[in-house]
Design an enzyme around this catalytic site. Structure first.
Site, PDB file in Angstrom:
ATOM      1  N   VAL A  17     -36.650  -6.145   7.916  1.00  0.00           N
ATOM      2  CA  VAL A  17     -35.796  -6.781   6.902  1.00  0.00           C
ATOM      3  C   VAL A  17     -35.274  -8.128   7.398  1.00  0.00           C
ATOM      4  CG1 VAL A  17     -33.711  -6.528   5.495  1.00  0.00           C
ATOM      5  CG2 VAL A  17     -35.132  -4.525   5.964  1.00  0.00           C
ATOM      6  N   LYS A 108     -27.455   2.007   4.536  1.00  0.00           N
ATOM      7  CA  LYS A 108     -26.757   2.999   3.684  1.00  0.00           C
ATOM      8  C   LYS A 108     -26.236   4.175   4.494  1.00  0.00           C
ATOM      9  CE  LYS A 108     -30.646   5.053   3.885  1.00  0.00           C
ATOM     10  NZ  LYS A 108     -31.880   4.442   4.117  1.00  0.00           N
ATOM     11  N   VAL A 135     -28.953   0.364  -1.339  1.00  0.00           N
ATOM     12  CA  VAL A 135     -29.419   1.336  -2.335  1.00  0.00           C
ATOM     13  C   VAL A 135     -30.501   0.678  -3.184  1.00  0.00           C
ATOM     14  CG1 VAL A 135     -28.762   2.841  -4.253  1.00  0.00           C
ATOM     15  CG2 VAL A 135     -27.111   2.358  -2.460  1.00  0.00           C
ATOM     16  N   GLY A 137     -33.211  -0.942  -2.414  1.00  0.00           N
ATOM     17  CA  GLY A 137     -33.805  -2.192  -1.928  1.00  0.00           C
ATOM     18  C   GLY A 137     -33.541  -3.386  -2.822  1.00  0.00           C
ATOM     19  N   LYS A 208     -27.409   7.602  -0.720  1.00  0.00           N
ATOM     20  CA  LYS A 208     -27.404   6.520  -1.722  1.00  0.00           C
ATOM     21  C   LYS A 208     -26.564   6.927  -2.933  1.00  0.00           C
ATOM     22  CE  LYS A 208     -31.890   4.716  -0.295  1.00  0.00           C
ATOM     23  NZ  LYS A 208     -33.334   4.897  -0.441  1.00  0.00           N
ATOM     24  N   GLY A 305     -39.123  -2.166   1.500  1.00  0.00           N
ATOM     25  CA  GLY A 305     -40.125  -3.181   1.827  1.00  0.00           C
ATOM     26  C   GLY A 305     -39.423  -4.453   2.268  1.00  0.00           C
TER      27      GLY A 305
END
Ligand SMILES: NC(=O)c1ccc[n+]([C@@H]2O[C@H](COP(=O)([O-])OP(=O)(O)OC[C@H]3O[C@@H](n4cnc5c(N)ncnc54)[C@H](OP(=O)(O)O)[C@@H]3O)[C@@H](O)[C@H]2O)c1
Length: 435
Positions: A17, A108, A135, A137, A208, A305
């Protein structure tokens, strides 16, 4: 627009990320300056191992292997935590907030476990926490709840919040196959972690849902108060019988506000095959929110992703920077001071059920089971009873769906049915949601 104002940014963690965040900051920097009036300057980036090759380039002197350097740099106004895990990430986040810095995180698990302390620290030190990426993405679900739907009382949320389990269930439904072999394929393709336990057993979705419930219902609902069941027991037989009955099996995260109490649960559900959520495929996520004024709305997109997640992180960053520059103060409601929630106990939750019993192929079996259901007040909706047994043991599957019944009634019926000598295996019970 007047000249853009500079905001120093620090990043802790530049893995999947984090690298996406740096890439987007580099690509979109001119746009942020011209359209939003903020010049976001990456001052410090901490990683574990500075000798590792990276896919993005940073100016000399920015990279460090000491997160304290990021937190303590006076020019860093906003800290992005993208390292993951509970500790030391929690400690770094707390210290950044205590130093009055705003925090952006995609973590999260950390927010679900230590959110109270972090939001508390933010409130005490005039700092903000933004966590859109934590939550779903790249889907702007948190901003929709906090800003777009602020005029609404949120009545319910139904979500497919975990991409790994949705990928596995989609493949089992569309291509066929056992859970274990599809999980292995998902791992080979990078759609499931090497240790997928938290995804498979529903923990990730419950964390989440806990966060979304805080925002939607303004109440602290820790993940351990959410009824939780994973998908590892779902078999191809259930997928096929569900299809025959007109349903698709999905791992749903559900939260509803009912007369001041919250019903919250994560479990596999039979969903009508024509429903929108039944058609959310592969690693995609979706959430249907029902607001008192707008009615139902669905948000759909990539729940994980590199770039989808980084998109949400950077959007938080721009938002926080803008708020700091224009108002010089935190703006979000302090989630730390939320009252504890009054969750509806699992036994009181009412749903319809799909039950698959493995029974000896003898006359009178259905009558036995029907009698037990009737004694606890459960009414049967449909029955699928297959023809003669083709197994060596002489067993057949008996499928029963029920009308709505309390969880407690179903549990006591199953306990009693389990004791019948015509039952050869633990029954498979899956809840049905008529979306
Ligand atoms: N990946 C996704 O699709 C996704 C989606 C939604 C949310 N998230 C969340 O985003 C966060 C980051 O996930 P990720 O997939 O990017 O993780 P990742 O690829 O494992 O990256 C972790 C980064 O943290 C660094 N790091 C570890 N320990 C550190 C320490 N003590 N001090 C400084 N840096 C340290 C690592 O350094 P090295 O590079 O030197 O090892 C690495 O750069 C997690 O909270 C995750 O749950 C991820």
């Amino acid at each position: 627009m007047s000249d853009p104002k500079t905001i120093g940014v620090g990043l802790i963690g530049m893995g999947v990320v984090g690298e996406g965040v740096v890439q987007l900051l580099q690509e979109r920097s001119d746009h942020f300056k011209s359209a939003r009036g903020v010049d976001l300057v990456l001052k410090r980036v901490a990683v574990r191992d500075i000798s590792k090759p990276r896919d993005v380039e940073l100016p000399t002197g920015v990279l460090t292997d000491d997160a304290n350097v990021v937190i303590e740099d006076p020019e860093v106004r906003i800290v992005i935590e993208n390292m993951g895990g509970l500790e030391p990430a929690g400690e770094f986040c707390l210290r950044a907030l205590q130093a009055g810095k705003d925090l952006v995180t995609a973590n999260k698990a950390l927010l679900a476990e230590q959110g109270g302390d972090l939001f508390d620290a933010a409130a005490r030190h005039n700092a903000d926490i933004a966590y859109e990426a934590s939550v779903c993405g790249g889907i702007p679900i948190i901003r929709s709840l906090t800003d777009g739907l602020v005029a609404n009382r949120i009545e319910s949320m139904y979500g497919i919040l975990n991409g790994t389990t949705n990928y596995i269930l989609t493949k089992m439904t569309d291509k066929g196959g056992e859970f274990d072999s599809i999980l292995r394929q998902a791992q080979d393709l990078g759609f499931a972690e090497a240790d997928p336990t938290m995804d498979i057993d529903g923990t990730d979705a419950a964390q989440k849902l806990s966060l979304l419930s805080r925002i939607a219902f303004h109440t602290a609902l820790p993940p351990n108060l959410i009824l939780k069941e994973g998908i590892s027991h779902i078999s191809p037989l259930d997928i096929d019988f569900a299809k025959e009955l007109g349903y698709t099996i999905k791992l749903l995260a559900i939260a509803k506000s009912k007369a001041g109490r919250i019903e919250a649960r994560v479990h596999p559900s039979l969903v009508p095959s024509g429903a929108l959520l039944a058609n959310i495929k592969d690693e995609f996520n979706a959430v249907e929110i029902v607001g008192s004024a707008v009615g139902p709305q669905v948000l759909y997109g990539r729940g994980a992703g590199q770039l989808p997640t980084a998109s949400a992180v950077v959007s938080d960053l721009v938002d926080l920077a803008e708020r700091r520059l224009t108002r010089n103060g935190p703006s979000r409601s302090p989630l730390s001071v939320l009252p504890p929630s009054a969750p509806i106990p699992p036994e009181e939750i009412e749903t319809s059920f799909y039950c698959r019993f493995t029974v000896y192929d003898r006359p009178g079996v259905l009558a036995h089971i029907a009698r037990i259901f009737s004694e606890v007040g459960i009414s049967i909706a449909t029955v699928i009873q297959q023809g003669r047994s083709e197994t060596e043991e002489g067993t057949v599957p008996l499928i029963i769906t029920t009308h709505k019944a309390k969880e407690a009634s179903m549990r006591s019926a199953v306990d009693e049915i389990n004791n019948l000598d015509v039952i050869t295996r633990k029954p498979q019970i899956i809840r049905i949601e008529q979306l």
